[in-house]
Scaffold this motif. Sequence first.
Motif, PDB file in Angstrom:
ATOM      1  N   TYR A 163      79.007 -11.302  -9.210  1.00 44.43           N
ATOM      2  CA  TYR A 163      80.414 -11.722  -8.898  1.00 44.43           C
ATOM      3  C   TYR A 163      80.671 -13.152  -8.898  1.00 44.43           C
ATOM      4  O   TYR A 163      81.398 -13.966  -9.125  1.00 44.43           O
ATOM      5  N   ARG A 164      79.684 -13.438  -7.656  1.00 44.67           N
ATOM      6  CA  ARG A 164      79.906 -14.874  -7.111  1.00 44.67           C
ATOM      7  C   ARG A 164      78.490 -15.771  -7.382  1.00 44.67           C
ATOM      8  O   ARG A 164      78.312 -16.739  -6.898  1.00 44.67           O
ATOM      9  N   GLN A 165      78.013 -15.354  -8.588  1.00 46.59           N
ATOM     10  CA  GLN A 165      76.723 -16.307  -9.086  1.00 46.59           C
ATOM     11  C   GLN A 165      77.125 -17.652  -9.540  1.00 46.59           C
ATOM     12  O   GLN A 165      77.753 -17.891 -10.518  1.00 46.59           O
ATOM     13  N   ASN A 166      76.325 -18.548  -8.850  1.00 44.36           N
ATOM     14  CA  ASN A 166      76.649 -20.014  -9.377  1.00 44.36           C
ATOM     15  C   ASN A 166      77.944 -20.488  -9.107  1.00 44.36           C
ATOM     16  O   ASN A 166      78.527 -21.563 -10.111  1.00 44.36           O
ATOM     17  N   TRP A 167      78.627 -20.026  -8.573  1.00 46.76           N
ATOM     18  CA  TRP A 167      80.121 -20.478  -8.550  1.00 46.76           C
ATOM     19  C   TRP A 167      80.526 -20.457  -6.810  1.00 46.76           C
ATOM     20  O   TRP A 167      80.034 -19.943  -6.135  1.00 46.76           O
ATOM     21  N   ASN A 170      71.213 -17.969  -6.032  1.00 47.41           N
ATOM     22  CA  ASN A 170      72.096 -18.147  -6.790  1.00 47.41           C
ATOM     23  C   ASN A 170      73.522 -18.033  -6.473  1.00 47.41           C
ATOM     24  O   ASN A 170      74.486 -18.475  -6.817  1.00 47.41           O
ATOM     25  N   ASP A 171      73.665 -17.007  -5.545  1.00 48.75           N
ATOM     26  CA  ASP A 171      75.133 -16.572  -5.134  1.00 48.75           C
ATOM     27  C   ASP A 171      75.726 -17.605  -4.181  1.00 48.75           C
ATOM     28  O   ASP A 171      74.831 -18.323  -3.513  1.00 48.75           O
ATOM     29  N   PHE A 172      77.030 -17.510  -3.972  1.00 47.85           N
ATOM     30  CA  PHE A 172      77.863 -18.450  -3.072  1.00 47.85           C
ATOM     31  C   PHE A 172      77.256 -18.102  -1.832  1.00 47.85           C
ATOM     32  O   PHE A 172      77.150 -16.973  -1.388  1.00 47.85           O
ATOM     33  N   PHE A 210      75.973 -12.810  -0.147  1.00 51.01           N
ATOM     34  CA  PHE A 210      75.066 -11.899  -0.429  1.00 51.01           C
ATOM     35  C   PHE A 210      75.389 -10.419   0.194  1.00 51.01           C
ATOM     36  O   PHE A 210      75.627 -10.346   1.535  1.00 51.01           O
ATOM     37  N   GLN A 211      75.227  -9.490  -0.392  1.00 50.09           N
ATOM     38  CA  GLN A 211      75.455  -7.981   0.103  1.00 50.09           C
ATOM     39  C   GLN A 211      74.374  -7.292  -0.234  1.00 50.09           C
ATOM     40  O   GLN A 211      74.036  -7.108  -1.504  1.00 50.09           O
TER      41      GLN A 211
END
Length: 315
Positions: A122-126, A181-183, A187-188
């Motif tokens: 969902y929040r990859q690279n963003w 990569n995630d914001f 991370f979960q």
Amino acid sequence: VKRYDSFSDDLAQRLGSYQAPGPTDSRGPCPGLNTLANHGLINRNGKNLNSSDIKTAFPRAFGIAEDAIETALHNYEVVCEYIKGTTCGTAANDGTFILTNLTILGEPPAFEHDYSYSRQDYRQNWAHGGIADNIYFNSSEMQAGLNVVGYKRSNPPKVATASYQQFNEVRLQRESTQNQNDFPGWFQQNIPPTLFETGFIFGATFDRDSSGTMKESTPMARLDWWNFWFSEESFPTQLGWVPASTEVFNNQFCLSVSSAVLHASVSSTPKSLPAGATATTFPPPANLPEGDPSPTLALFQSPPYAAPTAPTATK
Ligand code: HEM
Ligand code: MN
């Protein structure tokens, strides 16, 4: 519910016929449900799906026993209701449940989770507040997983299998990538649902003979079948696939695969693994804190999603 314990039913009839989804049809993050819809075994438009139809269609199509579907369905209902009230579906008069559509399954933070094998995060690279496509099949995400086990796509595809250990390596690699990569802060850790879905992958694709019976004493996932199933969202019958035999592919099967994958020692661990990635036990569910990011999937850490701690032999 009609049972499909034997192959007396004509296979083609049993599997329906593939039709690609149109622009107004609803699809989501579940390769299993998308495939059922593409074959008309549940509503082709992917909308207003009665849970009893889903429970009939999965055994018919994949050979999966009803108890394993209950696990996924029940967890979905519990989590979704807890998080979103009634927006994920409605109760039908007969006590069944109507899933509004397949796309809603991808709405975080509810049932969808990070480090899927075949979907982005969902929040990859963003930046915070931005979103990536966490719902639809992503070919390069899938290939990244296949690379871990050295599987190259080709036409015709090469027959190859992957073990528990290899799937644990894919899973850890995927966690590491997500962690990088995630914001930051998003991370979960959601190991139990990821591994239960790994059980689905083994159940749907374990190497089998033409009657759906397992060839090895330990299930090995056929990578050519896995790739076809996920990328086409259709059954890999042209590659020799038939549904599993229902007695094998049940809840216990999925849980024992979860456990075996979790406990499989890996040849090397990727760098940048998040804390807890190699944990084999999970804390009891915590109260769900408000706020963002919200670790809602803590609910998955309670049974029946939690993998049993002791691996059991599977056959
Ligand atoms: C993933 C829903 C049953 C196979 C998912 C996801 C959802 C979902 C929301 C996304 C999780 C994520 O990767 O972020 C459901 C519901 C079910 C159900 C509500 C019960 C009715 C099944 C069954 C199978 C299956 C019976 C197998 C035949 C999978 C697999 C994934 C998945 C393999 C992981 C995809 C990936 O990692 O890329 N499902 N599912 N599901 N589902 Fe289902
Ligand atoms: Mn996901």
